[in-house]
Design an enzyme around this catalytic site. Structure first.
Site, PDB file in Angstrom:
ATOM      1  CB  SER A 663      -0.984   0.008   1.172  1.00 59.40           C
ATOM      2  OG  SER A 663      -0.338   0.395   2.346  1.00 59.40           O
ATOM      3  CE  LYS A 706      -3.036   1.781   5.289  1.00 54.72           C
ATOM      4  NZ  LYS A 706      -3.007   1.294   3.894  1.00 54.72           N
TER       5      LYS A 706
END
Ligand SMILES: Nc1ncnc2c1ncn2[C@@H]1O[C@H](COP(=O)(O)OP(=O)(O)O)[C@@H](O)[C@H]1O
Ligand SMILES: [Mg+2]
Length: 785
Positions: A663, A706
């Protein structure tokens, strides 16, 4: 072959030696021993029995004062004698060696290892020794050695030389020192030799007219007869007959009971069979609690225990309503997924409370062995039922709320696949006739409400995941944490510390301080611990008769909690060339991380160096980022040959913490572009997304965690894959107001958002990376991209 834990609680018995597969009756009035025995009996677990070395009987228990070889024993029956004594039957399971003593919750435990016996029955010397020992025993018997009635017949049938030696020792009752030597003898041939010598000496003594066994205190002969007490078997039969658990189950168990009745109580199988029948009789075949569910009351209880989590509570109530309306409906099992301390386990408890059911929590972390779930067949030495049945028995209810905690940590190895066993447990199509290997009878688990929890959904074996409905708990914002602290944790901790009467408040600033500088988590577990710590200090003041602090201020934190433990991870102070803020998912929530790149002149050799404990997948995504950048270098006016003349070093602090996952791909690309273009990347923008060589941005996991981390760090804009926009829906509204989200499909779209200056400066300028390192707080667990 032995299912042995590596630690067991220790019981010291100085005047008896227990041999494997043999049962002895002991009495004790020692309260510590009584507690231990009751507890172990309840859990159907083992004990480590040994005795003290000669002369150490009065010394406090330590490793040097005990015999290092002992016996793992099971408590098979407890009888109260008067008010302060109990009589128990201890059944030896196997020899163990004591490796070390430990203290655990006020009890002494031992690190143990099973003893591997050496030698085998087929060895001709062993065979000879066995035969000769039996003959000697018969001669002893004829010469007047007292033996239990059927001893000789029983011994004749024993084929295991080790067991034969043990049993003869039991019958002859030599002095304790010799018994211990025989117990400690792992070589079977040597053990038989000792026993043979014992028989020989005994015969000589008998022939010389001294009938008593030589030396040593006289042991009571184990009272096996008392176990076979007809009354008790009859009582057991009545209980079995009263159980409503189906004609076929009933028939099977009654047959076992008949077998038990005919069995010799001294035979090694007697106690295991007795244990089995008692186990069956003790199971809650029909017991249930809390039938009718009042949804409104249930909602109230959920609210009473947990702040917020509206969607999740709603989902749980729906689930309960559906179950109630249609029992036959096979609804999927709820799986609560989220970082530690967000309330997964306590939600489960709350559900049980709301439904008036018993609560069971089974931690699956580190369960590798299928038998831990489904039990061992009874032919197995030391067999026990699996954890599912054990817990159901302990709860004494067949419809508890059963939490399968940390299902993502389930292991698997050569001992079978616990996931497949778990599948049978959870599957509504099969679990009304769940067969534990030990019970070997179908038990109906269909009324159990299973709830699973996990930190992550990915590692959960797919067949299990298919049967579950995942509900995400991403973690709390700072405001939510403060609310939870004020409305729930503070009261709870005050109560725990006996301070209900005290009006203690923690100021808003102090709470901020605790959250920012003493905890670093997505949940509130450490926050609760810190509040507990403060309450403990207050309680101590109160006990000492001093006035209790009424208001906890930020300034007091240093005194109460010690020096600050963390510094809030902040966005970089200013924008720089070659640094992009990435977002990581970690098992404890989310984190921001800085991706740094530096440029060096190089005419040949390797072009990319990667450091910062990066995993394979992350390294590959860095390669992909570089390759893609080379393929589009023209579009960004990067001069031809630039990448051939330079070596690029990418580093992701903190260097010692392993990181992996795809990611960070997009963030790495942007770092390289910022470096090659010598243009600043905006320090208040955070980036997440996987990339492909064709320039696409692909979806990633852990978005909510996140985002929460980015907000904590003061990030203003988040650039993420378009596909991930849907993950933002459940986030608190104020976050969506404060942060500017951009969903992308292609890498190119990210450039103006993150590197707004690109194109305004000379694209080919080769500015050296400034090289300063910022201080970054270390995440407590390895982040993954
Ligand atoms: N929303 C909430 N409201 C009140 N207390 C909470 C909330 N979330 C978590 N807690 C408390 O935080 C502590 C840790 O929760 P726990 O259930 O152990 O978390 P998990 O199982 O997710 O790791 C518990 O005392 C729990 O009651
Ligand atoms: Mg938990």
């Amino acid at each position: 072959m032995q299912l042995l834990p590596d630690q067991l609680p220790v019981m010291v018995l100085d005047n008896i030696v227990i041999f494997p597969l043999l049962a002895v009756t002991i009495r004790t009035g020692n309260p510590r021993d009584i507690d231990l025995l009751l507890e172990r009996r309840e859990e159907a677990e083992l004990l480590a029995v040994t005795s003290r070395q000669e002369g150490c009987e009065r010394r406090p228990l330590d490793y040097d004062s005990i015999h290092p070889v002992g016996t793992a024993c099971r408590v098979t029956r407890i009888k109260e004698i008067g008010s302060d004594q109990i009589e128990v039957i201890l059944e030896g399971v196997c020899r163990i060696s004591f490796l070390r003593l430990l203290s655990r919750n006020g009890q002494t435990w031992a690190l143990i290892a099973g003893y591997q016996e050496t030698g085998q029955a087929s060895d001709s010397i062993t065979q000879m020794l066995m035969e000769s020992s039996l003959n000697l025993l018969k001669t002893c018997c004829a010469a007047g050695q007292p033996l239990p009635e059927n001893a000789v017949g029983l011994l004749d049938r024993i084929t295991s030389p080790g067991h034969l030696a043990d049993l003869i020792t039991l019958y002859l009752e030599p002095d304790l020192a010799l018994q211990r030597r025989i117990l400690a003898q792992v070589s079977i041939r040597d053990r038989l030799k000792l026993v043979h010598q014992l028989l020989y000496n005994r015969l000589r003594a008998l022939e010389n007219g001294s009938s008593a066994a030589p030396g040593g205190p006289q042991l009571q002969f184990p009272e096996h007869k008392q176990v076979s007490d007809q009354n008790e078997i009859d009582e057991l039969r009545e209980r079995i007959e009263r159980l409503e658990f189906g004609a076929s189950n009933s028939r099977i168990v009654l047959k076992e009971l008949d077998r038990l009745e005919r069995m010799n109580p001294a035979s090694p199988d007697y106690h295991s069979l007795l244990h089995y029948v008692e186990y069956v009789a003790d199971l809650p075949w029909n017991e249930e609690t809390g039938e009718n569910l009042d949804l409104e009351a249930a909602e109230k209880i959920l609210d009473e225990d947990h702040y917020g989590l509206e969607k999740i509570k709603e989902r749980i109530l729906e689930h309960l309503a559906v179950r109630q309306l249609n029992r036959e409906l096979k609804s999927p099992i709820i799986c609560l997924v989220g970082p530690p301390g967000v309330g997964k386990t306590s939600l489960g408890k709350s559900v049980a409370r709301a439904m008036g059911r018993k609560f069971i929590r089974l931690s699956l972390g580190g369960v590798h062995d299928e038998a831990e779930i489904r039990g061992h067949r009874r032919t197995y030495l030391g067999a026990m039922p699996g954890k599912i049945i054990q817990e159901i028995k302990r709860a004494q209810s067949r419809n508890p709320v059963f939490m399968l905690d940390e299902i993502d940590k389930l292991g698997r190895d050569f001992r079978g696949d616990p996931a497949s066993a778990l599948l049978e447990v959870m599957d509504p199509e099969q679990n009304h006739t769940f067969v534990d290997h030990y019970l070997n009878l179908p038990f109906d688990l269909s009324r159990v409400l299973f709830i699973a929890t996990a930190n992550q959904a990915d590692p959960i074996p797919a067949p299990l995941l298919d049967r579950m409905e995942v509900i995400q708990l991403p973690g709390y914002t700072e405001e939510e944490k403060k609310n939870i602290a004020c409305r729930y944790l503070l009261d709870r901790q005050r109560e725990n510390h006996g301070l209900e009467q005290e009006r203690i408040v923690i100021t808003d600033e102090a709470l901020d301080g605790i959250i920012d500088n003493y905890t670093r988590e997505a949940g509130v577990r450490n926050l609760e611990k810190m509040i507990g710590k403060i309450m403990r200090k207050c309680a101590r003041e109160k006990v000492a008769g001093r006035p209790v602090m009424k208001t906890v201020t930020r300034r007091a934190l240093n005194d109460l909690l010690g020096p600050e433990l963390h510094h809030k991870e902040l966005a970089a102070a200013r924008s720089r060339v070659g640094i992009v803020t990435g977002l990581a998912w970690t098992p404890t929530g989310g984190d921001i991380l800085f991706i740094e790149a530096a440029l060096m002149k190089s005419e040949k050799g390797e072009h990319l160096t990667l450091t910062g404990s990066l995993g394979e997948v992350m390294k590959e995504s860095a390669q992909t980022a570089l390759s893609y950048l080379r393929s589009v270098a023209d579009d960004y006016n990067i001069e031809p040959g630039f990448f051939d003349r330079h070596r690029i070093h990418i580093h992701i602090p903190s260097g010692a913490i392993p990181k992996d996952g795809p990611s960070a791909g997009l963030a790495i690309f942007l770092t390289l572009l910022s470096l090659a273009g010598a243009v600043n990347a905006d320090h208040l923008v955070a980036v997440t997304g996987e990339i492909s060589l064709s320039g696409r941005v692909l979806a990633v996991g852990g978005i909510k965690e996140k985002v929460l981390a980015a907000r904590r760090a003061g990030i203003r804009r988040i650039v993420l894959p378009r596909e991930n926009l849907k993950n933002l829906e459940d986030l608190p509204r104020e976050i969506r107001r404060e942060i500017d989200f951009h969903g992308l499909e292609t890498i190119a779209e990210a450039v103006p958002l993150v590197i707004p200056g690109l194109g305004n400066t000379s694209p080919t300028a080769r500015q050296q990376y400034p090289g300063g390192r910022r201080k970054t707080a270390r995440p407590s667990s390895p982040p993954a991209g």
